[in-house]
Design an enzyme around this catalytic site. Structure first.
Site, short mmCIF file in Angstrom:
data_model
loop_
_atom_site.label_atom_id
_atom_site.label_comp_id
_atom_site.label_asym_id
_atom_site.label_seq_id
_atom_site.Cartn_x
_atom_site.Cartn_y
_atom_site.Cartn_z
N MET A 352 33.45 40.79 47.83
CA MET A 352 34.80 40.32 48.13
C MET A 352 35.52 39.87 46.86
SD MET A 352 34.36 36.59 49.91
CE MET A 352 36.16 36.54 50.02
N CYS A 353 36.83 39.72 47.00
CA CYS A 353 37.69 39.22 45.93
C CYS A 353 37.66 40.16 44.72
CB CYS A 353 37.28 37.78 45.59
SG CYS A 353 38.47 36.87 44.59
N ALA A 354 37.20 39.71 43.56
CA ALA A 354 37.17 40.55 42.37
C ALA A 354 36.03 41.55 42.38
CB ALA A 354 37.07 39.67 41.12
N PHE A 374 40.71 41.61 46.02
CA PHE A 374 41.77 40.65 45.70
C PHE A 374 43.06 41.42 45.43
CE2 PHE A 374 44.05 37.63 42.93
CZ PHE A 374 44.04 36.53 43.79
N SER A 400 36.25 42.29 51.36
CA SER A 400 37.27 41.33 51.78
C SER A 400 38.09 40.89 50.57
CB SER A 400 36.62 40.15 52.47
OG SER A 400 37.57 39.32 53.08
#
Length: 432
Positions: A352-354, A374, A400
């Site tokens: 998730m994110c980066a 992200f 995500s």
């Protein structure tokens, strides 16, 4: 053509209202909390914040406010009320505090925030040094805050909620009513006291604390990059494509790597939620030491080093984000090899994110897959066609967007392993 399946989780049936657009990700312009007394606070000098922790503290409720308040520029001191700096909070998560509570007795704070967890809140209440600090805080007209069990178990018995409206974890509402006017707001503000309900309200609570210290402009600035849920009264969802069954022999065996620069909020929520869902979660450091310093300087202690973790197989390997952490993951040959073997074995993996953009995409682990990341990094995805969804499951891959989508991310994983009804129970218990 791949089948498209949209799964909905509805942890609070009384709030059922189907969102017509589950891919919404724009942060809400209006946070949902009740406000009785408004204080206009100008951002000026650095604000000092104390977050005490104890054995048994709920980690999400401690780490999320620390993370978000530090994003706002606050000087946050994490203080142990135990005899040592390293504290074992709930769900086997270990945090290393910045100081002992005795070191903080003579410091003036602009805000003190008490996390919950029944055992943790009880340990905070029983700490005479902390009680003295918090009472002095209230006497001097400075902010006090508490979440989950802490309003009823600590602030109430200390006599700091008299004549005020307050909220807390649902099962403590009757106890709270002995000390305050108990209300069911997700976040409640009255005079100089802020209270909230549980892990599922921790982000809203933390943003409300930023607003009290710095004003609404700073709160909006901080909340934007969090990718918060647009409406807590609506169902939340994850997008599922190419549905396959995720299997495990008994308890799901899940590996969560962490590194210097990992996003502590994301790591803590993933570990916490999945352990609540009865998964066997191994937290592995990709550094040379078990202790890592996360992106907002929270010190977390892994269960094992990655070399040790690599000796066993996993039903899922899942990466939290954080720019520095994602870069460390991408540079770990052992972790990348484990992820590639996971994919080759058709076993679930996620990020998730980066991490989807900087780890999975970078190493060819998103080929033929739909994913999200992200928002600022979605341009690095080869196929960003589903990137505006908050959580995307494509076969054995789950991705995500950011801190504010982490709980949905972890619940989607739980849903795939333990089923929908059991996951609803986990979500309800967190007041999500």
């Amino acid at each position: 053509m791949a089948a498209l399946v949209l799964r909905h989780l509805t942890p609070l049936p009384s709030f059922i209202k189907l969102s017509q657009n589950p891919s919404l990700f724009t942060p809400p312009k209006h946070r949902r909390f009740s406000r009785l007394t408004s204080f206009s606070v100008m951002a000026s000098s650095t604000k000092k914040v104390l977050v005490p922790i104890a054995n048994g503290t709920e980690p999400i409720e401690a780490i999320v406010p620390i993370d978000i308040l530090r994003r706002a520029g606050a000087e946050v001191t994490v203080a142990s009320v135990e005899k040592q700096l390293q504290v074992e909070v709930m769900h086997g998560i270990k945090i290393v505090a910045d100081a002992l509570i005795s070191d903080c007795a003579d410091t003036e704070f602009d805000l003190i925030s008490l996390p919950g967890g029944l055992l943790g809140a009880s340990n905070l209440r029983n700490c005479k040094t902390l009680e003295s600090i918090v009472k002095k805080q209230a006497e001097n007209g400075r902010f006090c805050a508490a979440i989950c069990a802490a309003p009823a178990v600590a602030l109430g018995p200390w006599g700091l909620l008299k004549g005020l409206k307050a909220t807390c974890y649902p099962s403590f509402m009757e106890e709270l009513s002995s000390y305050a006017s108990a209300v069911e707001s997700r976040v409640q503000k009255d005079a100089k006291v802020v209270t909230s309900r549980g892990p599922g309200t921790a982000i809203e609570y933390a943003v409300a604390l930023v607003e009290e210290l710095y004003g609404s402009e700073k709160a909006n600035e901080v909340s934007g990059p969090l990718v918060m849920r647009p409406n807590h009264s609506e169902e939340f969802a994850f997008l599922e494509l190419n549905s396959v069954n995720w299997t495990c022999t008994s308890k799901p065996q899940i590996l969560v790597p962490i590194a210097n620069g990992s996003e502590e909020m994301e790591a803590a929520i993933i570990i916490d939620v999945l352990r609540r869902a009865n998964a066997q979660v191994v937290v592995a450091s990709v550094e040379d030491t078990l202790e890592i310093v996360a992106s907002r300087k929270v010190k977390l202690v892994a269960d094992v080093l990655l070399d040790e973790a690599a000796k066993q197989s996993y039903d899922l390997i899942v990466l939290p984000g954080g720019l520095g952490g994602a870069e460390a993951f991408a540079n770990s040959a052992k972790l990348v090899d484990m992820l590639k073997k996971q994919r080759e074995s058709s076993k679930p993996y996620g990020a998730m994110c980066a991490s989807p953009a900087l780890v999975l995409e970078h190493h060819g682990l998103l080929k033929g897959k739909k994913a999200t990341a992200f928002p600022a990094l979605c341009n690095k995805l080869t196929d960003p066609s589903e990137a505006e969804n908050r959580v995307v499951v494509d076969g054995n891959l789950v991705t995500s967007r950011g801190p504010g989508t982490t709980m949905e991310f972890a619940l989607a994983i739980a849903d795939k392993f333990i089923g929908h009804e059991e996951t609803l129970e986990v979500a309800k218990k967190m007041v999500f």
